[in-house]
Design a protein around this motif. Sequence first.
Motif, PDB file in Angstrom:
ATOM      1  N   THR A  81       0.842  -1.208   0.000  1.00  0.00           N
ATOM      2  CA  THR A  81       0.000   0.000   0.000  1.00  0.00           C
ATOM      3  C   THR A  81       0.873   1.254   0.000  1.00  0.00           C
ATOM      4  O   THR A  81       0.442   2.319   0.395  1.00  0.00           O
ATOM      5  N   ASP A  82       2.111   1.091  -0.431  1.00  0.00           N
ATOM      6  CA  ASP A  82       3.027   2.225  -0.488  1.00  0.00           C
ATOM      7  C   ASP A  82       2.563   3.200  -1.579  1.00  0.00           C
ATOM      8  O   ASP A  82       1.685   2.876  -2.376  1.00  0.00           O
ATOM      9  N   LEU A  83       3.193   4.369  -1.625  1.00  0.00           N
ATOM     10  CA  LEU A  83       2.691   5.451  -2.490  1.00  0.00           C
ATOM     11  C   LEU A  83       2.414   5.053  -3.948  1.00  0.00           C
ATOM     12  O   LEU A  83       1.298   5.270  -4.432  1.00  0.00           O
ATOM     13  N   PRO A  84       3.404   4.467  -4.671  1.00  0.00           N
ATOM     14  CA  PRO A  84       3.119   4.167  -6.091  1.00  0.00           C
ATOM     15  C   PRO A  84       1.912   3.239  -6.261  1.00  0.00           C
ATOM     16  O   PRO A  84       1.100   3.437  -7.161  1.00  0.00           O
ATOM     17  N   ALA A  86      -0.534   2.896  -4.023  1.00  0.00           N
ATOM     18  CA  ALA A  86      -1.713   3.616  -3.533  1.00  0.00           C
ATOM     19  C   ALA A  86      -2.288   4.526  -4.607  1.00  0.00           C
ATOM     20  O   ALA A  86      -3.497   4.719  -4.688  1.00  0.00           O
ATOM     21  N   LEU A  87      -1.414   5.076  -5.456  1.00  0.00           N
ATOM     22  CA  LEU A  87      -1.891   5.938  -6.547  1.00  0.00           C
ATOM     23  C   LEU A  87      -2.740   5.140  -7.532  1.00  0.00           C
ATOM     24  O   LEU A  87      -3.508   5.694  -8.303  1.00  0.00           O
ATOM     25  N   ARG A  88      -2.586   3.841  -7.512  1.00  0.00           N
ATOM     26  CA  ARG A  88      -3.373   2.980  -8.385  1.00  0.00           C
ATOM     27  C   ARG A  88      -4.406   2.165  -7.598  1.00  0.00           C
ATOM     28  O   ARG A  88      -4.772   1.049  -7.983  1.00  0.00           O
ATOM     29  N   GLU A  91      -4.755   1.010  -1.644  1.00  0.00           N
ATOM     30  CA  GLU A  91      -5.285   1.114  -0.270  1.00  0.00           C
ATOM     31  C   GLU A  91      -6.731   0.625  -0.215  1.00  0.00           C
ATOM     32  O   GLU A  91      -7.106  -0.112   0.691  1.00  0.00           O
ATOM     33  N   PRO A 121       5.286  -2.162   2.965  1.00  0.00           N
ATOM     34  CA  PRO A 121       5.897  -1.206   2.040  1.00  0.00           C
ATOM     35  C   PRO A 121       6.300  -1.881   0.725  1.00  0.00           C
ATOM     36  O   PRO A 121       6.208  -3.100   0.590  1.00  0.00           O
ATOM     37  N   CYS A 122       6.787  -1.051  -0.152  1.00  0.00           N
ATOM     38  CA  CYS A 122       7.104  -1.407  -1.545  1.00  0.00           C
ATOM     39  C   CYS A 122       7.683  -2.814  -1.753  1.00  0.00           C
ATOM     40  O   CYS A 122       8.603  -3.237  -1.071  1.00  0.00           O
ATOM     41  N   LEU A 123       7.139  -3.513  -2.751  1.00  0.00           N
ATOM     42  CA  LEU A 123       7.612  -4.856  -3.090  1.00  0.00           C
ATOM     43  C   LEU A 123       8.209  -4.927  -4.498  1.00  0.00           C
ATOM     44  O   LEU A 123       8.323  -5.997  -5.089  1.00  0.00           O
ATOM     45  N   ALA A 124       8.571  -3.772  -5.054  1.00  0.00           N
ATOM     46  CA  ALA A 124       9.207  -3.719  -6.384  1.00  0.00           C
ATOM     47  C   ALA A 124       8.307  -4.264  -7.486  1.00  0.00           C
ATOM     48  O   ALA A 124       8.735  -5.045  -8.334  1.00  0.00           O
ATOM     49  N   CYS A 126       5.635  -1.862  -8.633  1.00  0.00           N
ATOM     50  CA  CYS A 126       4.784  -0.671  -8.657  1.00  0.00           C
ATOM     51  C   CYS A 126       3.989  -0.530  -9.955  1.00  0.00           C
ATOM     52  O   CYS A 126       2.916   0.064  -9.958  1.00  0.00           O
ATOM     53  N   ASP A 127       4.530  -1.063 -11.048  1.00  0.00           N
ATOM     54  CA  ASP A 127       3.842  -0.927 -12.338  1.00  0.00           C
ATOM     55  C   ASP A 127       2.694  -1.917 -12.470  1.00  0.00           C
ATOM     56  O   ASP A 127       1.945  -1.857 -13.431  1.00  0.00           O
TER      57      ASP A 127
END
Lengths: 164, 419
Positions: A81-84, A86-88, A91, A121-124, A126-127
Amino acid sequence: MWSEAEQRELEEILKKYPTKRSALLPALYLAQREKNWLDDEDMEAVAEALDVPITDVHAVVGFYTLFRREPTGKHMIHVCTDLPCALRGAEEFYLRLTERLGLPPEGGTTEDGLFTLEAVPCLAACDKAPMCQIDLQYYENLTDETIDTVLAQLRAEAQQETKA
Amino acid sequence: MANDYLKEHILLRHKDNPNIGDIDEYLSDGGYEGLKKALEEMQPAEVIEAVKASGLRGRGGAGFPTGVKWSFIPKGAKDVYIVVNADESEPGTFKDRELMEYNPHLVIEGAAIAAYAVGARTIYIYGRGEFKGPFVTLQKAVDQAYERGMLGKNIMGSDYSLDLHLHLGAGAYICGEETALLNSLEGYRGYPRSRPPFPAVEGLYAKPTVINNVETMANVPGIIRHGVEWYRQFGTEKSAGTKVFSLSGHVNRPGNYELPLGVPIRYLIEELGGGVPNGKRVKAVLPAGESSLMVPEDKLDTPMDYESMGAIGSMLGSASFIVMDETVDIVWAAEKMIHFFKHESCGKCSPCREGTYWLSNVYHRIRSGEGTMEDIELLPKIIEQMSGNTFCPLGEFATSPVKASLLHFRHEYEQYIKK
């Protein structure tokens, strides 16, 4: 506590490093593999096998998030649910999943003991959000429907195992 | 054409040749020719000189010249190590994972050339614990390389022997910091070490060690195989070569794109990424993940290279571009980023441990509608006490979201207070 197979595996791991201590993280993964978490006995076995003080083993286990000191569900679900992500919409995706699994917003373990859900946090990946890892395997570009299908499969597998 | 700026992919070669992960396909594509050339035709010092002359800079974020880093290894040193940093945990970054999963031999070959250049006999690739899956793929490639004699005893018929091992961390962003990574690899908590001594003198097991990012290694085979001139046709004078750009957030086609350094941000977002969904405008872009200072929409014509991104008050870093459209609440985004750094602070030094804690409290107050104008004033005071005072760059990175969002979007903070 090590089985014969685990003992052999540990010996293979040790060959990779000039010090026994370097094998600490791999050895802890090995000790954690069967039941998904580490009890005192597991940690003592690792300490003994690698000649590392038991307090050091505790310190290391406490530092890294992938080692667990308490029982968990059969499968670990980590939703990013990290920022990148979350933008998609990650959350909202995560919160809907907690509701469908009957869990509070902070996650936790389902009543049947099958799943432990955590926001991480980020799990690499994001795309490919929303995404999650289940037992450290990637599941990407998820929708409510696709994650439910995956979880239904895991439920069915668990039922099969119980019958067998 | 890979895109308007690049004829064929070099690093993301699998986009042109999907089977390149298999060693036979890699070999028929000219793979391992760089390693062969280094072993048969070049002295180790010549390899270092070539990488220096190529202008290759570290792709993990710091942008330090790779050949210079290699040259710091003391001459004639015994027990030298190469460590490949595959801890890729910066939010917005997902390039190393793709390279290891789809073009693993390029990474292995680059690391092997690096090892030969500095006289190392052992390579460790340190991946974040969550890369358990990608490491299964990578291990298969390593096994193939051993079977074909690219690793192991007397590699490629030379008198040089080399081993490569994979090692997984266990969930800690800080382990991407190179000295924390070394501690983790030695079986300790991932705390950063004080420098000096630098890893080139006392690194892994207190032996001379070179630590390079996965993508940095992937650049090396081309430099050796095709030469410095070939490499320098890509990019700019000070930022040579191609780079993988991780594009995420509000774009129609997120993903990894390879471009020569120096292409405008706008091309990445609008042409390759297909623009912002639903015809929305860009509000801000984080060019190097959450660690970097966000840049507003009017900077989108900036060339994506080390010097130009520095000149607009940000950085190229790992080149992970997170796009935020006009609907994004910047205070929300900043709070999320602070939450990340608070979670990942290793706790070793107080400016970072306490600073991220207090920042998080202030953001919570502001966002929950209980903040005052004094809280907005407090934020720069907290980051001022962190900046320059933390043990490693993590604490410095944690100040970026606060600093840049206040600089460009202070009015959004004030709106929270007025509500």
